[in-house]
Scaffold this active site. Structure first.
Site, PDB file in Angstrom:
ATOM      1  N   PHE A   1       0.938  -1.170   0.100  1.00  0.00           N
ATOM      2  CA  PHE A   1       0.059   0.085   0.048  1.00  0.00           C
ATOM      3  C   PHE A   1       0.878   1.192  -0.008  1.00  0.00           C
ATOM      4  O   PHE A   1       1.519   1.415   0.939  1.00  0.00           O
ATOM      5  CB  PHE A   1      -0.985  -0.088   1.221  1.00  0.00           C
ATOM      6  CG  PHE A   1      -1.964   1.184   1.175  1.00  0.00           C
ATOM      7  CD1 PHE A   1      -3.167   1.294   0.315  1.00  0.00           C
ATOM      8  CD2 PHE A   1      -1.561   2.360   1.463  1.00  0.00           C
ATOM      9  CE1 PHE A   1      -3.936   2.160   0.083  1.00  0.00           C
ATOM     10  CE2 PHE A   1      -2.452   3.454   1.266  1.00  0.00           C
ATOM     11  CZ  PHE A   1      -3.829   3.435   0.647  1.00  0.00           C
TER      12      PHE A   1
ATOM     13  N   ASP B   1       9.450   3.096   1.975  1.00  0.00           N
ATOM     14  CA  ASP B   1       8.297   3.875   2.014  1.00  0.00           C
ATOM     15  C   ASP B   1       8.009   3.763   3.729  1.00  0.00           C
ATOM     16  O   ASP B   1       7.411   2.832   3.957  1.00  0.00           O
ATOM     17  CB  ASP B   1       7.140   3.181   1.151  1.00  0.00           C
ATOM     18  CG  ASP B   1       5.763   4.037   1.791  1.00  0.00           C
ATOM     19  OD1 ASP B   1       5.886   4.784   2.618  1.00  0.00           O
ATOM     20  OD2 ASP B   1       4.782   3.948   0.803  1.00  0.00           O
TER      21      ASP B   1
ATOM     22  N   LYS C   1       2.852  11.358   6.914  1.00  0.00           N
ATOM     23  CA  LYS C   1       1.861  11.199   7.993  1.00  0.00           C
ATOM     24  C   LYS C   1       2.560  12.021   9.333  1.00  0.00           C
ATOM     25  O   LYS C   1       2.269  13.064   9.491  1.00  0.00           O
ATOM     26  CB  LYS C   1       1.801   9.560   8.445  1.00  0.00           C
ATOM     27  CG  LYS C   1       1.007   8.966   7.268  1.00  0.00           C
ATOM     28  CD  LYS C   1       0.626   7.563   7.849  1.00  0.00           C
ATOM     29  CE  LYS C   1       0.039   6.748   6.760  1.00  0.00           C
ATOM     30  NZ  LYS C   1      -1.309   7.014   6.421  1.00  0.00           N
TER      31      LYS C   1
HETATM   32  C1  LIG Z   1       2.995   2.858   3.571  1.00  0.00           C
HETATM   33  C2  LIG Z   1       2.057   4.099   2.955  1.00  0.00           C
HETATM   34  N1  LIG Z   1       2.522   4.637   1.968  1.00  0.00           N
HETATM   35  C3  LIG Z   1       1.727   5.575   1.322  1.00  0.00           C
HETATM   36  C4  LIG Z   1       0.473   6.005   1.933  1.00  0.00           C
HETATM   37  C5  LIG Z   1      -0.172   7.070   1.477  1.00  0.00           C
HETATM   38  O1  LIG Z   1      -0.315   8.282   2.209  1.00  0.00           O
HETATM   39  P1  LIG Z   1      -1.460   9.533   1.997  1.00  0.00           P
HETATM   40  O2  LIG Z   1      -2.658   8.798   2.664  1.00  0.00           O
HETATM   41  O3  LIG Z   1      -1.003  10.760   3.014  1.00  0.00           O
HETATM   42  O4  LIG Z   1      -1.353   9.763   0.377  1.00  0.00           O
HETATM   43  C6  LIG Z   1       0.028   5.528   3.299  1.00  0.00           C
HETATM   44  C7  LIG Z   1      -1.042   5.688   3.732  1.00  0.00           C
HETATM   45  O5  LIG Z   1      -1.809   4.878   4.525  1.00  0.00           O
HETATM   46  C8  LIG Z   1       1.011   4.262   3.767  1.00  0.00           C
HETATM   47  O6  LIG Z   1       0.317   3.554   4.630  1.00  0.00           O
END
Ligand SMILES: Cc1ncc(COP(=O)(O)O)c(C=O)c1O
Length: 403
Positions: A145, A230, A259
């Site tokens: 994700f 990530d 976040k």
């Molecule tokens: C590992 C990871 N990458 C990217 C994102 C995407 O972030 P955003 O919702 O701020 O676009 C999330 C969101 O849950 C995430 O958990």
């Protein structure tokens, strides 16, 4: 006789009436928050064990972060990157230092930071590695994700996230998570990057086998491929270290952050890497109107300052041990498995008892907010300011709904 007003049903109905139904929230309407607690419109209090999917690592309205935001609101909030502002350099310098990298590129949401990493790695592939134009490949993991943009969902393996949003962006190769052999076999001369979550959050807080990331690092070095971590959900103290990948003793080429970087106040994301990678971008090739704005930088600088003390990482490590010990004791009593690190746990509930959704509804009735993921898995990720007693209270409620 006085009647207690119950605003929740009406607020829920109004919210349903006026929004796209792209979420299925728990029936709780929050009005206030402080630390690890929130209060709903009817005055009921809940322990927040989701913490905005880790965007609230420092708790609701952390005093230092709120003070930084207030101070900046009274000075200047937005300039665009057409000009430099006086909060920019310090944020970028301190974040780069926290990451042990030379440069950062600030954006807003996590998905934008992931997009940035994808673009930078492709450009690096063409300009530095010498991949033929239009042929760059990025290797990602199944059950990943990384966000919701059309490019990012193009390499999702979750039909809910992906179906009916095509045509999809090409150039991504999906391999099983945690499988070193599959990764080795997927690398070609056109591979520019490997993009991985150090712990897969949405997939159910999946921790890969020990040694996996060391093997990923070695393969990336061997084949001149960028390793991109990530850390949007796993980073910034959540697992008991600044970065979850530190547990593996590995340093990626790019950190992708978001976040908690915004302190639960404003969306702040960033990519951090050395000059030989981020330096491929020239003026006009990438940007964002709000990325690196003064308010974001003021809050982000304070976030970095909080993390630089190491206190939150220590709390997460110590209290995380307690959380995991308490949860592990429930295995065989309605819990099938517990995964995670620090103050982050994926808990598989016995599906013959409850779905994850039902478990979260029952927990909410008992004043604990958590979020289900696939099937009967729930995620627990309290703010790092949570106390041992609050953890005990939340786990007691979980034990009660399973008993
Ligand atoms: C590992 C990871 N990458 C990217 C994102 C995407 O972030 P955003 O919702 O701020 O676009 C999330 C969101 O849950 C995430 O958990």
């Amino acid at each position: 006789m006085t009647t207690v007003e119950n605003r929740t049903p009406n607020e829920l109905a109004e919210a349903e009436r006026h929004t796209a139904h792209n979420y299925h929230p728990l029936p709780v309407v929050i009005a206030e928050g402080e630390g690890a607690w929130v209060t709903d419109v009817d005055g009921r209090r809940y322990l927040d064990f989701l913490a905005g999917y880790s965007a609230l690592n420092f708790g609701h309205r952390h005093p230092g972060l709120i003070a930084a935001a207030h101070a900046q609101l009274d000075r200047i909030t937005l300039t665009s990157r057409a000009f430099v502002h006086d909060q920019f350099a310090e944020f970028c310098r301190s974040l780069a230092e926290l990451c042990g990298k030379e440069l950062v590129l600030p954006m807003n949401t996590g998905a934008e930071a992931v997009e940035t990493a994808i673009k930078v790695s492709r450009k690096w592939g063409y300009q530095v590695k010498g991949v033929p134009d239009g042929r760059a490949e990025i290797i990602v993991a199944a059950d990943n994700f990384h966000g919701r943009t059309t490019t990012i969902v193009s390499f999702s393996t979750d039909p809910d996230a992906k179906a009916d949003f095509g045509p999809y962006t090409p150039g991504f190769v999906v391999v099983p998570y945690g499988d070193e052999t599959a990764l080795r076999e997927a690398i070609t001369p056109n591979t520019v990057a490997v993009l991985l979550e150090p712990i897969q959050g949405e997939a159910g807080v999946l921790v890969p086998p020990a040694g996996y990331f060391a093997a990923v690092r070695a393969l990336c070095d061997e084949h001149n491929v960028l390793m991109m971590a990530d850390e949007i959900q796993s980073g910034l103290g959540r697992t008991g270290r600044t970065f979850a990948i530190e547990h593996e003793g590995v340093v990626p080429d790019l950190y992708v952050l978001g976040k908690a970087l915004g302190g639960g106040i404003v969306p702040v994301s960033a990519v951090a890497a050395d000059r030989d990678v981020l330096g491929v971008l020239k003026p006009g090739e990438h940007g964002s109107t709000f990325g690196g704005n003064p308010l974001a930088c003021a809050v982000g600088t304070e976030v970095v300052r909080l993390l630089a003390t190491g206190d939150f990482q220590r709390r997460s490590a110590e209290l995380g041990e307690h959380l995991h010990a308490r949860l592990t004791a429930l295995i065989g009593h309605g819990v099938i498995a517990v995964r995670g690190r620090g103050l982050w746990a994926g808990v598989d509930i016995d599906p013959s008892l409850l779905t994850g959704r039902q478990a979260c509804e029952r927990l909410a009735e008992r004043g604990v907010l958590a979020k289900d993921t696939h099937g009967s898995t729930i995620r627990l990720a309290p703010p790092l300011v949570v106390t041992r007693a609050e953890i005990d209270h939340a786990v007691d409620q979980l034990a009660a709904i399973l008993g």
